[in-house]
Write a protein that holds these residues in place. Structure first.
Motif: not given
Ligand code: PGA
Length: 251
Positions: A96, A168, A174
């Motif tokens: 991640h 991502e 976020g």
């Molecule tokens: P988010 O996070 O949906 O809050 O943007 C996604 C993640 O970090 O897996």
């Protein structure tokens, strides 16, 4: 070729054991809302057993948020893949972007972690994605190539179909600023094309998740894209109804 959508909720460093239990019980009661989608929860280590116990036999996956490549040893603060399994986990997030940034997680380390997860019987979810700077300077595709090719370099032919890749973009995590369906599909299509180079037809069995500000309001159009096979959801996964609404949008 049909890929069952996977909606995974990444709780990051949120929820006490009591809160995790209440969530899992609610999820179990309302699971029919998820329709055909597979649902997984990625709780902090302290709640893995609570969530796995409450959801036993339900088909909901329980994923760790990291795992070490070694089977055991002197690695203070780390957790082995077999320990995740022992706590009830069925999968594990690897690489991640928060771990790449905060814990210096490298592609080289991930190349060992992915096969270690497979050997333990866990579904590995390799997370990849470019920063805002990388996108603005036109290096997105080379960043994705490096992260995917190096991260999966230890996977044996025949095992690729068990691996999940989560795209991502860091600028969407976020921030409330999700990638548009077009941007997300372009990246997913690119990743699948690269995967075909290394594992041929197995690439068509691999599920590619989109992550970054997925919410009930934007899930359906993202999940309708041909190479988006599910979502890795952060903030919106902390509420069971919102996670279930996203899962429903995948069906
Ligand atoms: P988010 O996070 O949906 O809050 O943007 C996604 C993640 O970090 O897996």
């Amino acid at each position: 070729m049909s890929r069952r959508p996977l909606i995974a909720g990444n709780w990051k460093m949120f929820k006490s054991r009591a809160e995790a239990l209440a969530f899992a019980e609610r999820l179990r009661q309302e699971l029919a809302v998820a329709g055909a989608a597979e649902v997984a929860i990625c709780p902090p280590y302290t709640s893995l057993d609570v969530v796995a116990g409450a959801l036993a036999g339900s088909g909901v996956g329980v994923f760790g948020q990291n795992g070490h490549a070694a089977t055991d040893g002197a690695h203070t603060g780390e957790i082995a893949m077999a320990m995740l399994v022992d706590a009830g986990a069925t999968g594990v997030l690897l690489g991640h972007s928060e771990r790449r940034a905060d814990n210096n997680e490298t592609d080289q380390a991930l190349a060992a972690k992915v096969p270690a997860a497979l050997a333990a019987g866990l579904t590995p979810v390799l997370c990849v994605g470019e920063s805002e700077f990388e996108r603005d300077t036109g290096t997105t595709k080379s960043v994705l190539d490096r992260q995917v090719l190096e991260g999966l370099s230890g996977v044996a032919r025949g095992d690729f179909g068990k691996v999940v890749v989560a795209y991502e973009p860091i600028w969407a995590i976020g921030t409330g600023k999700s990638a548009t369906p077009e941007i997300a599909q372009e990246a997913h299509g690119w990743i699948r094309a690269q995967l075909r180079e290394i594992c041929a037809d197995e690439a068509d069995d691999m599920r590619l998740l989109y992550g970054g500000s997925v919410k009930p309001e934007n899930a359906a159009e993202l999940l309708a894209q041909p190479d988006i096979d599910g979502a890795l959801v952060g903030g919106a996964s902390l509420d069971a109804d919102s996670l279930l609404a996203i899962a429903a949008a995948a069906s």
